[in-house]
Structures are given as C-alpha cells and as structure tokens.
Design a protein around this motif. Structure first.
Motif, PDB file in Angstrom:
ATOM      1  N   ALA A  30       0.814  -1.217   0.000  1.00  0.00           N
ATOM      2  CA  ALA A  30       0.000   0.000   0.000  1.00  0.00           C
ATOM      3  C   ALA A  30       0.846   1.265   0.000  1.00  0.00           C
ATOM      4  O   ALA A  30       0.588   2.183  -0.768  1.00  0.00           O
ATOM      5  N   TYR A  45       2.333   2.196  -3.428  1.00  0.00           N
ATOM      6  CA  TYR A  45       1.396   2.335  -4.541  1.00  0.00           C
ATOM      7  C   TYR A  45       1.845   3.388  -5.544  1.00  0.00           C
ATOM      8  O   TYR A  45       1.801   3.162  -6.740  1.00  0.00           O
ATOM      9  N   LYS A  71       0.346   1.874 -12.723  1.00  0.00           N
ATOM     10  CA  LYS A  71      -1.074   2.023 -12.399  1.00  0.00           C
ATOM     11  C   LYS A  71      -1.897   0.758 -12.614  1.00  0.00           C
ATOM     12  O   LYS A  71      -2.724   0.404 -11.789  1.00  0.00           O
ATOM     13  N   SER A 110      -6.065  -6.117  -2.884  1.00  0.00           N
ATOM     14  CA  SER A 110      -6.685  -5.060  -3.701  1.00  0.00           C
ATOM     15  C   SER A 110      -7.109  -3.877  -2.848  1.00  0.00           C
ATOM     16  O   SER A 110      -6.902  -2.719  -3.221  1.00  0.00           O
ATOM     17  N   PHE A 111      -7.691  -4.162  -1.698  1.00  0.00           N
ATOM     18  CA  PHE A 111      -8.141  -3.090  -0.813  1.00  0.00           C
ATOM     19  C   PHE A 111      -6.977  -2.205  -0.377  1.00  0.00           C
ATOM     20  O   PHE A 111      -7.061  -0.976  -0.448  1.00  0.00           O
ATOM     21  N   TYR A 112      -5.885  -2.822   0.062  1.00  0.00           N
ATOM     22  CA  TYR A 112      -4.763  -2.038   0.579  1.00  0.00           C
ATOM     23  C   TYR A 112      -3.864  -1.458  -0.501  1.00  0.00           C
ATOM     24  O   TYR A 112      -3.255  -0.408  -0.307  1.00  0.00           O
ATOM     25  N   SER A 113      -3.748  -2.138  -1.633  1.00  0.00           N
ATOM     26  CA  SER A 113      -2.812  -1.669  -2.658  1.00  0.00           C
ATOM     27  C   SER A 113      -3.455  -0.831  -3.746  1.00  0.00           C
ATOM     28  O   SER A 113      -2.763  -0.172  -4.506  1.00  0.00           O
ATOM     29  N   ARG A 114      -4.763  -0.916  -3.869  1.00  0.00           N
ATOM     30  CA  ARG A 114      -5.503  -0.255  -4.941  1.00  0.00           C
ATOM     31  C   ARG A 114      -5.137  -0.818  -6.321  1.00  0.00           C
ATOM     32  O   ARG A 114      -5.264  -0.148  -7.332  1.00  0.00           O
ATOM     33  N   HIS A 115      -4.663  -2.056  -6.334  1.00  0.00           N
ATOM     34  CA  HIS A 115      -4.351  -2.770  -7.573  1.00  0.00           C
ATOM     35  C   HIS A 115      -5.254  -3.986  -7.686  1.00  0.00           C
ATOM     36  O   HIS A 115      -5.650  -4.565  -6.676  1.00  0.00           O
ATOM     37  N   LYS A 116      -5.533  -4.379  -8.913  1.00  0.00           N
ATOM     38  CA  LYS A 116      -6.224  -5.647  -9.120  1.00  0.00           C
ATOM     39  C   LYS A 116      -5.307  -6.740  -8.587  1.00  0.00           C
ATOM     40  O   LYS A 116      -4.089  -6.697  -8.762  1.00  0.00           O
TER      41      LYS A 116
END
Length: 94
Positions: free
Chosen positions: A2, A5, A10, A23-29
């Motif tokens: 996270a 990031y 992106k 996904s929640f913490y990293s904002r990645h799929k």
C-alpha cells in the motif's frame, strides 16, 4: 504494498494469497495463485495474467507450499522490492 502504490505502475496486477485484501490495501487488481506444486505452471500463470508483483506472506502454509518454490526455482525472474515482518513483495522482471 500500500505505501508503495505511488511507485508502481497504475494497471499492475498483484499475485497474492488473499486478493481481496491485497486489492483493498494496494488499490491494484489482485488474483490468487494456482494451487499446484508445478513451478512452471505458476510461472505460466504469472505470464498469462500479466502479473507485475507477487506477495509471499509469512502467515500461509499454502504460500510456502505453492508459490515460494516457484520464486526459488526461477529467482532470476523476480526482484525483491521490500520485506517486512516476514512478508516479501517481489517485482516480476521477466
């Protein structure tokens, strides 16, 4: 991952044991790895799904059974980006 990031591409996909948390913490799929001891199949999965990062956590027996051996066998294809509290984030380089 996270806090890193902003230093990652992106649209990078992350391979981890718990994709929803990743996904929640990293904002990645994020996707989970196949449950196979065949390191070649895991490497093929990484290539086919255009995985950019792999997380090895210290909490999961499954991670050490299925994913860690693939990274060990093909260590030249992964770069250790960060380690913290027994968890390692690798960047896929090949």
């Amino acid at each position: 991952i996270a806090r890193y990031y902003d230093n990652t591409e992106k649209d990078t996909i992350v391979l981890s044991r718990k994709p929803s948390i990743t996904s929640f913490y990293s904002r990645h799929k994020s996707v989970t790895y196949p449950f196979t001891t065949d390191a070649g199949k895991i490497l093929d999965f990484i290539a086919k799904n255009k995985i950019g990062y792999v997380i090895i956590d210290r909490f999961s027996e499954e991670t050490y059974r299925y994913l860690a051996p693939a990274i060990k066998d093909f260590h030249d294809r992964f770069e250790n980006i960060v380690s913290f509290n027994g968890t390692i984030v690798y960047k896929v380089v090949k």
